[in-house]
Design a protein around this motif. Structure first.
Motif, PDB file in Angstrom:
ATOM      1  N   UNK A  24       0.823  -1.212   0.000  1.00 56.05           N
ATOM      2  CA  UNK A  24       0.000   0.000   0.000  1.00 56.05           C
ATOM      3  C   UNK A  24       0.857   1.264   0.000  1.00 56.05           C
ATOM      4  N   UNK A  25       2.028   1.224   0.627  1.00 52.49           N
ATOM      5  CA  UNK A  25       2.939   2.383   0.551  1.00 52.49           C
ATOM      6  C   UNK A  25       3.400   2.587  -0.885  1.00 52.49           C
ATOM      7  N   UNK A  26       3.729   1.504  -1.559  1.00 54.64           N
ATOM      8  CA  UNK A  26       4.147   1.575  -2.953  1.00 54.64           C
ATOM      9  C   UNK A  26       3.011   2.107  -3.820  1.00 54.64           C
ATOM     10  N   UNK A  27       1.804   1.624  -3.571  1.00 61.14           N
ATOM     11  CA  UNK A  27       0.642   2.099  -4.337  1.00 61.14           C
ATOM     12  C   UNK A  27       0.373   3.581  -4.081  1.00 61.14           C
ATOM     13  N   UNK A  28       0.604   4.051  -2.857  1.00 64.72           N
ATOM     14  CA  UNK A  28       0.393   5.467  -2.536  1.00 64.72           C
ATOM     15  C   UNK A  28       1.349   6.354  -3.336  1.00 64.72           C
TER      16      UNK A  28
END
Length: 62
Positions: A24-28
């Motif tokens: 989710x950090x990467x997606x953000x």
């Protein structure tokens, strides 16, 4: 016409060897594969989208 394989998020995380939080950090940062949100709220990733994303990662690393 063949149906596109849809992967569940846990399957994608296993393939990437990544935690849910890291994903989710990467997606953000707009750096992950494209997600599809189903009407029931579950997330899926098309196999073709994941393979294309992997290919782009390999190209940028080279």
């Amino acid at each position: 016409m063949a149906r596109t394989q849809m992967l569940k998020l846990p399957e994608v995380l296993t393939e990437l060897g990544m935690s849910r939080a890291a994903f989710y950090r990467m997606r953000a940062r707009s750096q992950g594969p494209r997600l599809i949100k189903l009407p029931n709220g579950q997330l899926r990733v098309r196999r073709t989208d994941l393979d294309e994303w992997w290919a782009k990662c390999e190209e940028s690393a080279a």
